[in-house]
Design an enzyme around this catalytic site. Structure first.
Site, PDB file in Angstrom:
ATOM      1  N   ASP A 142      45.063  30.875  47.273  1.00 15.02           N
ATOM      2  CA  ASP A 142      44.908  30.257  45.151  1.00 15.02           C
ATOM      3  C   ASP A 142      45.516  30.116  45.239  1.00 15.02           C
ATOM      4  OD1 ASP A 142      42.434  29.720  44.561  1.00 15.02           O
ATOM      5  OD2 ASP A 142      42.219  32.032  43.758  1.00 15.02           O
ATOM      6  N   THR A 194      40.231  26.181  46.133  1.00 15.37           N
ATOM      7  CA  THR A 194      40.445  25.954  44.763  1.00 15.37           C
ATOM      8  C   THR A 194      40.201  24.246  45.735  1.00 15.37           C
ATOM      9  OG1 THR A 194      40.508  27.052  43.110  1.00 15.37           O
ATOM     10  CG2 THR A 194      40.999  24.817  42.353  1.00 15.37           C
ATOM     11  N   ASN A 210      46.729  30.466  38.204  1.00 17.76           N
ATOM     12  CA  ASN A 210      46.655  31.934  38.686  1.00 17.76           C
ATOM     13  C   ASN A 210      47.795  31.815  38.555  1.00 17.76           C
ATOM     14  OD1 ASN A 210      43.636  32.650  39.410  1.00 17.76           O
ATOM     15  ND2 ASN A 210      44.320  31.763  41.214  1.00 17.76           N
ATOM     16  N   LYS A 270      47.376  28.064  42.319  1.00 16.48           N
ATOM     17  CA  LYS A 270      47.095  26.793  41.216  1.00 16.48           C
ATOM     18  C   LYS A 270      47.838  26.733  40.405  1.00 16.48           C
ATOM     19  CE  LYS A 270      42.398  28.967  40.701  1.00 16.48           C
ATOM     20  NZ  LYS A 270      40.504  28.471  40.591  1.00 16.48           N
ATOM     21  N   ASP A 319      45.217  37.079  40.831  1.00 13.19           N
ATOM     22  CA  ASP A 319      43.730  36.902  41.294  1.00 13.19           C
ATOM     23  C   ASP A 319      44.505  37.012  42.884  1.00 13.19           C
ATOM     24  OD1 ASP A 319      41.679  36.600  42.024  1.00 13.19           O
ATOM     25  OD2 ASP A 319      41.729  34.543  40.523  1.00 13.19           O
TER      26      ASP A 319
END
Length: 423
Positions: free
Chosen positions: A237, A272, A242, A239, A255
């Site tokens: 994840d 995502t 985060n 990005k 996260d």
């Protein structure tokens, strides 16, 4: 096959239809089906605010920016440095261990904390800044999750996995989990409070980062991913939302809701849309390689101000990811362009980070020429940006959220309570 999905949500005042804007995570495209594309349903998470900031639009490409800092100009990451420095001392690790041991024996309850401002909200609950008195006032982020919502959305195993992974790791560029506890209705995770807010907020503010700024952040993330992969943990994840900025200006990955211990491959479709690797979309099974793909997307987004694959809906994003056509802005550094291409290689066996030398291929790439990786790990390279704050409990770098009226959920059955025995 399991489906877990996050999206970036537009604010009400964002202009519609901008390329690179946040997208909905569902698709009703009339273009027909595309072979090998699995369209996942929407799934929110605690780290995803109900109204997230919009992305920078491709239609207005700003000049490169080194983020303004209240401190004097700093050295660039690529300055030649001594290669003889020793690795990080254990004092930071010892402090984390000491605090973890303290909290393990403290019989924690929510009442032992002074609960402050909300830092983020999501499907399962919210994250609040809290104060704990241990010799002196200490500030943490308390993640509060509703058991009933976790059960309803069938996320019990993922929450337990997140807690298990975070409790076993400790790295300079990963947020620390100090403790976890529960009451009849909620799960609690006591996290390190990162005062500087999201990298995404800074990126949105300045439009795009300079080459040196992007390289600084990318270098710290490379070391964090290399560490996770050494423990067979796939993050899944990566990005800007985060990535948090600590009080000294360094990265902290947060996260871990999608993180998973993977020996070989897994088939959960999650992530995502703009950051999904082709093998996730095509449900071929995936592993550590997806994190290196995401790093390529992140480097591009930091340098350009928008991701390389964007569309008004996820279906269009998936099409473009599988097509693999990347258009680079003219200002792109040639070495950065070369690295991004090597990371955004559809064939996992040829993707940088996945070859014989693993992360070393990335660290030796000419975009990182001159980087002293020991100094990076030791946090001795000066950051391009130091967040402003008035005190250690300042929450001004986070969006403001209204307080919600906490309603008492229906009591859980003994069977449901037993689901969280090991938390």
């Amino acid at each position: 096959m399991a489906f877990l999905f996050k999206s970036r949500v537009k604010k009400k005042d964002d202009p519609p239809g901008k390329p690179g804007s946040p997208t909905s995570s569902t698709s009703n495209s009339s273009n027909g089906s595309i072979p090998n594309i699995a369209i996942p349903p929407k799934s929110a998470s605690l780290s995803e605010p109900s109204t997230a900031p919009a992305r920078i639009s491709i239609t207005s490409i700003p000049s490169p920016v080194n983020i303004a800092s209240p401190t004097p100009p700093t050295q660039t990451l690529v300055a030649q440095t001594s290669q003889t420095e020793e690795p990080l001392e254990d004092k930071d690790a010892d402090e984390v261990t000491t605090l973890r041991r303290h909290f393990a024996g403290a019989k924690l309850t929510k009442k032992k904390f002074l609960v402050g401002e909300t830092l983020g909200t999501g499907t399962f609950g919210r994250v609040r800044m809290v104060t704990y008195n241990y010799k002196k006032p200490m500030y943490y982020a308390l993640k509060m999750l509703k058991k009933s919502e976790i059960i309803r959305l069938k996320q019990v195993e993922h929450i337990k996995s997140e807690k298990s992974i975070l409790s076993q790791i400790n790295h300079p560029f990963i947020v620390v989990l100090y403790a976890s506890f529960q009451d009849d209705n909620n799960l609690f995770m006591l996290m390190e409070y990162i005062i500087g807010g999201e990298l995404f907020s800074q990126l949105r503010k300045v439009g795009r980062f300079s080459n040196d700024t992007s390289r600084f952040y990318a270098a710290e993330i490379v070391l964090a991913l290399e560490y996770l992969h050494s423990k067979n943990i796939v993050y899944r994840d990566l990005k800007p939302e985060n990535l948090l900025i600590d009080k000294d200006g360094h990265m902290k990955i947060t996260d871990f809701g999608f993180a998973k211990v993977v020996e070989d491959r897994t088939w959960t479709l999650c992530g995502t849309p703009e950051y999904l690797a082709p093998e996730i979309i095509q449900s071929k099974g995936h592993g550590k390689a997806v994190d290196w793909w995401a790093l390529g997307i992140l480097i591009y987004e930091m340098l350009a101000g928008y991701p390389p694959f964007y569309d008004e809906n996820p279906f269009g994003i998936y099409q473009k990811i599988l097509a693999g056509k990347i258009e680079f802005p003219r200002h792109f550094d040639p070495n950065a362009k070369d690295l991004v291409k090597k990371l955004l290689t559809a064939d996992r066996t040829k993707r940088f980070g996945c070859l014989k030398d693993g992360a070393e291929d990335i660290k030796r790439h000419k975009w990182f020429k001159g980087v002293d990786w020991v100094k990076v790990y030791n946090r001795k390279v000066k950051p391009p940006f130091i967040p402003g704050y008035k005190s250690l409990d300042d929450t001004s770098n986070f969006d403001k959220y209204p307080d919600s009226e906490e309603t008492s959920p229906a009591p859980l059955s003994q069977k449901d309570k037993d689901l969280f025995k090991e938390f």
